[in-house]
Design a protein around this motif. Sequence first.
Motif, PDB file in Angstrom:
ATOM      1  N   GLU A  26       0.592  -1.184   0.011  1.00  0.00           N
ATOM      2  CA  GLU A  26      -0.094   0.044  -0.605  1.00  0.00           C
ATOM      3  C   GLU A  26       0.417   1.466  -0.108  1.00  0.00           C
ATOM      4  OE1 GLU A  26      -0.124  -2.674   1.799  1.00  0.00           O
ATOM      5  OE2 GLU A  26      -2.960  -3.200   1.387  1.00  0.00           O
ATOM      6  N   TYR A  27       1.868   1.667   0.687  1.00  0.00           N
ATOM      7  CA  TYR A  27       2.962   2.517   1.142  1.00  0.00           C
ATOM      8  C   TYR A  27       3.138   2.933  -0.116  1.00  0.00           C
ATOM      9  CZ  TYR A  27       6.543   5.155   2.184  1.00  0.00           C
ATOM     10  OH  TYR A  27       7.610   6.434   1.744  1.00  0.00           O
ATOM     11  N   LEU A  28       3.853   1.975  -1.386  1.00  0.00           N
ATOM     12  CA  LEU A  28       4.210   1.927  -2.109  1.00  0.00           C
ATOM     13  C   LEU A  28       3.645   2.483  -3.400  1.00  0.00           C
ATOM     14  CD1 LEU A  28       6.955   0.933  -4.506  1.00  0.00           C
ATOM     15  CD2 LEU A  28       4.864  -0.639  -5.444  1.00  0.00           C
ATOM     16  N   LEU A  29       1.837   2.370  -3.546  1.00  0.00           N
ATOM     17  CA  LEU A  29       0.931   2.485  -4.452  1.00  0.00           C
ATOM     18  C   LEU A  29       0.938   3.683  -4.058  1.00  0.00           C
ATOM     19  CD1 LEU A  29      -0.985   0.607  -6.324  1.00  0.00           C
ATOM     20  CD2 LEU A  29      -2.897   1.159  -4.833  1.00  0.00           C
ATOM     21  N   GLU A  30       0.185   4.072  -2.604  1.00  0.00           N
ATOM     22  CA  GLU A  30       0.238   5.323  -2.114  1.00  0.00           C
ATOM     23  C   GLU A  30       0.847   6.677  -2.827  1.00  0.00           C
ATOM     24  OE1 GLU A  30      -1.164   5.596   1.644  1.00  0.00           O
ATOM     25  OE2 GLU A  30      -0.382   7.944   2.069  1.00  0.00           O
ATOM     26  N   SER A  31       2.132   6.476  -2.387  1.00  0.00           N
ATOM     27  CA  SER A  31       3.693   7.424  -2.525  1.00  0.00           C
ATOM     28  C   SER A  31       3.516   7.621  -4.508  1.00  0.00           C
ATOM     29  CB  SER A  31       4.423   6.800  -2.068  1.00  0.00           C
ATOM     30  OG  SER A  31       5.701   6.597  -2.827  1.00  0.00           O
ATOM     31  N   ARG A  32       3.859   6.070  -4.756  1.00  0.00           N
ATOM     32  CA  ARG A  32       3.709   6.816  -6.730  1.00  0.00           C
ATOM     33  C   ARG A  32       2.542   7.684  -7.090  1.00  0.00           C
ATOM     34  NH1 ARG A  32       6.531   1.694  -9.414  1.00  0.00           N
ATOM     35  NH2 ARG A  32       8.192   1.775  -8.099  1.00  0.00           N
ATOM     36  N   LEU A  33       0.886   6.927  -6.211  1.00  0.00           N
ATOM     37  CA  LEU A  33       0.081   7.070  -6.865  1.00  0.00           C
ATOM     38  C   LEU A  33      -0.081   8.904  -6.782  1.00  0.00           C
ATOM     39  CD1 LEU A  33      -2.550   4.837  -6.336  1.00  0.00           C
ATOM     40  CD2 LEU A  33      -1.556   6.185  -8.837  1.00  0.00           C
ATOM     41  N   ASP A  34       0.671   9.834  -5.293  1.00  0.00           N
ATOM     42  CA  ASP A  34       0.831  10.821  -4.776  1.00  0.00           C
ATOM     43  C   ASP A  34       1.520  12.033  -5.575  1.00  0.00           C
ATOM     44  OD1 ASP A  34      -1.096  10.857  -2.345  1.00  0.00           O
ATOM     45  OD2 ASP A  34       0.137  10.558  -1.103  1.00  0.00           O
ATOM     46  N   GLU A  35       2.777  11.286  -6.153  1.00  0.00           N
ATOM     47  CA  GLU A  35       3.226  11.438  -6.886  1.00  0.00           C
ATOM     48  C   GLU A  35       2.491  12.436  -8.182  1.00  0.00           C
ATOM     49  OE1 GLU A  35       7.844  10.696  -8.995  1.00  0.00           O
ATOM     50  OE2 GLU A  35       6.926  10.145  -6.589  1.00  0.00           O
ATOM     51  N   LEU A  36       2.209  10.910  -8.720  1.00  0.00           N
ATOM     52  CA  LEU A  36       1.491  11.123  -9.662  1.00  0.00           C
ATOM     53  C   LEU A  36       0.511  12.030 -10.297  1.00  0.00           C
ATOM     54  CD1 LEU A  36       0.953  10.663 -12.579  1.00  0.00           C
ATOM     55  CD2 LEU A  36      -1.023   8.998 -12.399  1.00  0.00           C
ATOM     56  N   ALA A  37      -0.347  12.273  -9.146  1.00  0.00           N
ATOM     57  CA  ALA A  37      -1.278  13.599  -8.314  1.00  0.00           C
ATOM     58  C   ALA A  37      -1.130  14.607  -8.658  1.00  0.00           C
ATOM     59  CB  ALA A  37      -2.181  12.845  -7.389  1.00  0.00           C
ATOM     60  N   LYS A  38       0.181  15.010  -7.707  1.00  0.00           N
ATOM     61  CA  LYS A  38       0.930  16.314  -7.904  1.00  0.00           C
ATOM     62  C   LYS A  38       1.233  16.863  -9.383  1.00  0.00           C
ATOM     63  CE  LYS A  38       1.691  16.351  -3.303  1.00  0.00           C
ATOM     64  NZ  LYS A  38       1.139  15.235  -2.090  1.00  0.00           N
ATOM     65  N   SER A  39       1.670  16.010 -10.069  1.00  0.00           N
ATOM     66  CA  SER A  39       1.978  16.211 -11.275  1.00  0.00           C
ATOM     67  C   SER A  39       0.919  16.862 -12.182  1.00  0.00           C
ATOM     68  CB  SER A  39       3.347  15.182 -11.722  1.00  0.00           C
ATOM     69  OG  SER A  39       2.065  14.375 -12.678  1.00  0.00           O
ATOM     70  N   LEU A  40      -0.214  16.003 -11.960  1.00  0.00           N
ATOM     71  CA  LEU A  40      -1.455  16.555 -13.115  1.00  0.00           C
ATOM     72  C   LEU A  40      -2.173  17.346 -12.388  1.00  0.00           C
ATOM     73  CD1 LEU A  40      -2.704  12.578 -13.654  1.00  0.00           C
ATOM     74  CD2 LEU A  40      -1.149  14.024 -14.747  1.00  0.00           C
ATOM     75  N   GLY A  41      -2.002  18.047 -11.366  1.00  0.00           N
ATOM     76  CA  GLY A  41      -2.729  18.934 -10.603  1.00  0.00           C
ATOM     77  C   GLY A  41      -3.596  18.735  -9.660  1.00  0.00           C
ATOM     78  N   TYR A  42      -3.251  17.440  -9.521  1.00  0.00           N
ATOM     79  CA  TYR A  42      -4.418  16.471  -7.549  1.00  0.00           C
ATOM     80  C   TYR A  42      -3.867  17.249  -6.297  1.00  0.00           C
ATOM     81  CZ  TYR A  42      -6.922  15.564 -12.237  1.00  0.00           C
ATOM     82  OH  TYR A  42      -7.867  15.298 -13.573  1.00  0.00           O
ATOM     83  N   ARG A  43      -4.454  17.011  -5.574  1.00  0.00           N
ATOM     84  CA  ARG A  43      -4.708  17.232  -4.287  1.00  0.00           C
ATOM     85  C   ARG A  43      -3.327  16.141  -3.787  1.00  0.00           C
ATOM     86  NH1 ARG A  43      -8.834  17.548  -2.110  1.00  0.00           N
ATOM     87  NH2 ARG A  43      -8.741  15.322  -1.371  1.00  0.00           N
ATOM     88  N   ASP A  44      -3.885  15.319  -4.030  1.00  0.00           N
ATOM     89  CA  ASP A  44      -2.972  13.514  -4.041  1.00  0.00           C
ATOM     90  C   ASP A  44      -3.830  12.582  -3.866  1.00  0.00           C
ATOM     91  OD1 ASP A  44      -5.799  13.234  -2.449  1.00  0.00           O
ATOM     92  OD2 ASP A  44      -5.380  13.225   0.222  1.00  0.00           O
ATOM     93  N   HIS A  45      -3.470  10.660  -3.580  1.00  0.00           N
ATOM     94  CA  HIS A  45      -3.942  10.059  -4.898  1.00  0.00           C
ATOM     95  C   HIS A  45      -5.411   9.846  -4.413  1.00  0.00           C
ATOM     96  CE1 HIS A  45      -3.298   8.608  -0.029  1.00  0.00           C
ATOM     97  NE2 HIS A  45      -3.785   7.406  -0.527  1.00  0.00           N
ATOM     98  N   GLU A  46      -6.655  10.548  -2.888  1.00  0.00           N
ATOM     99  CA  GLU A  46      -7.711  10.245  -3.206  1.00  0.00           C
ATOM    100  C   GLU A  46      -8.296  11.390  -4.322  1.00  0.00           C
ATOM    101  OE1 GLU A  46      -9.210  10.894   0.780  1.00  0.00           O
ATOM    102  OE2 GLU A  46      -7.769   9.385   2.392  1.00  0.00           O
ATOM    103  N   GLN A  47      -7.655  12.466  -4.529  1.00  0.00           N
ATOM    104  CA  GLN A  47      -8.423  12.814  -5.838  1.00  0.00           C
ATOM    105  C   GLN A  47      -8.036  12.379  -6.627  1.00  0.00           C
ATOM    106  OE1 GLN A  47      -7.180  17.642  -4.962  1.00  0.00           O
ATOM    107  NE2 GLN A  47      -9.097  18.097  -6.386  1.00  0.00           N
ATOM    108  N   LEU A  48      -6.848  11.787  -7.005  1.00  0.00           N
ATOM    109  CA  LEU A  48      -6.288  11.188  -7.902  1.00  0.00           C
ATOM    110  C   LEU A  48      -7.893  10.034  -8.359  1.00  0.00           C
ATOM    111  CD1 LEU A  48      -4.565  10.463 -10.784  1.00  0.00           C
ATOM    112  CD2 LEU A  48      -3.495   8.621  -9.519  1.00  0.00           C
TER     113      LEU A  48
END
Length: 271
Positions: A26-48
């Motif tokens: 879960e940690y891996l998924l969360e950190s990579r998705l947070d990074e992607l979310a930010k690069s797309l202008g979203y707040r975090d993985h929850e918004q993504l």
Amino acid sequence: MKREIFEFFASLVERSSGISIATGKEYLLESRLDELAKSLGYRDHEQLYQVARTRLTRQLLDQIVDALTTNETYFFRDQHPFEALRKVVIPELVKKRQAERRLRFWSAACSTGQEPYSLAILLREYFPDLVSSWRIEILASDISESALEKARKGVYNQIEVNRGLPVSFLVKYFKQVGAHWEISEEIKRMVTFRKINLIEPLRVGPFEVILCRYVLIYFAQAMKKRVWDNLCRVLTPGGYLFLGATEIPPHLPPDMEKKILGKTICFRKKD
Ligand SMILES: C[S@@+](CC[C@H](N)C(=O)[O-])C[C@H]1O[C@@H](n2cnc3c(N)ncnc32)[C@H](O)[C@@H]1O
């Protein structure tokens, strides 16, 4: 990471790429998705997650899969397979293909390009006549668009060229551009990069040599078997398939045989 979000992304990625993300990651998924979310202008993985759940586009799906691939690679990885290619496989195939004077290689999960470029360097260094007078084709593919983009550029930093690449090859086949090293045109020209998802029906081949190293390890058993069967199918009789050093094929079809060449194990399609 919330269970529902983990399950959504894990299932999405497995269905579209074969990559199986086990619970505990879960940690891996969360950190990579947070990074992607930010690069797309979203707040975090929850918004993504909200976006992906309600309006998933092809582009966003590709970006999610891309973010969750592991692109670890280096030049002449594991060394022994390249020795086997140089000492046994290529000389054997050259004898076999005297009439056609054509050899087709496929680096089937090439990541950022180090694997197909290592192969191209090996061919140019040890089989120059082949490169100049035969049709030598190297197809290199991956599911990750960002890895392919880097591969096509052929530009590596000092740490990347220090991993596995003999200094003599660095000097001979790269030119220094500021703090980076760019692979020479003569090597770049030998490789064709394409985006190919290995879990989809393969529309390529046949090949005399396939390198599919360190990718099936990310797949669940049923998918591993499907991809392995597809790879065996696009191998020519007498052709060779290499997996990563620690990988075991899901099964050995009757027309395939296991070969031990020096310190490497590979798989040959019977004639
Ligand atoms: C660990 S790297 C291995 C790179 C190289 N083969 C090596 O051994 O150094 C695994 C690669 O497999 C790719 N990959 C994962 N799933 C894939 C799929 N379904 N189709 C094609 N490539 C995939 C990833 O994007 C990643 O670049």
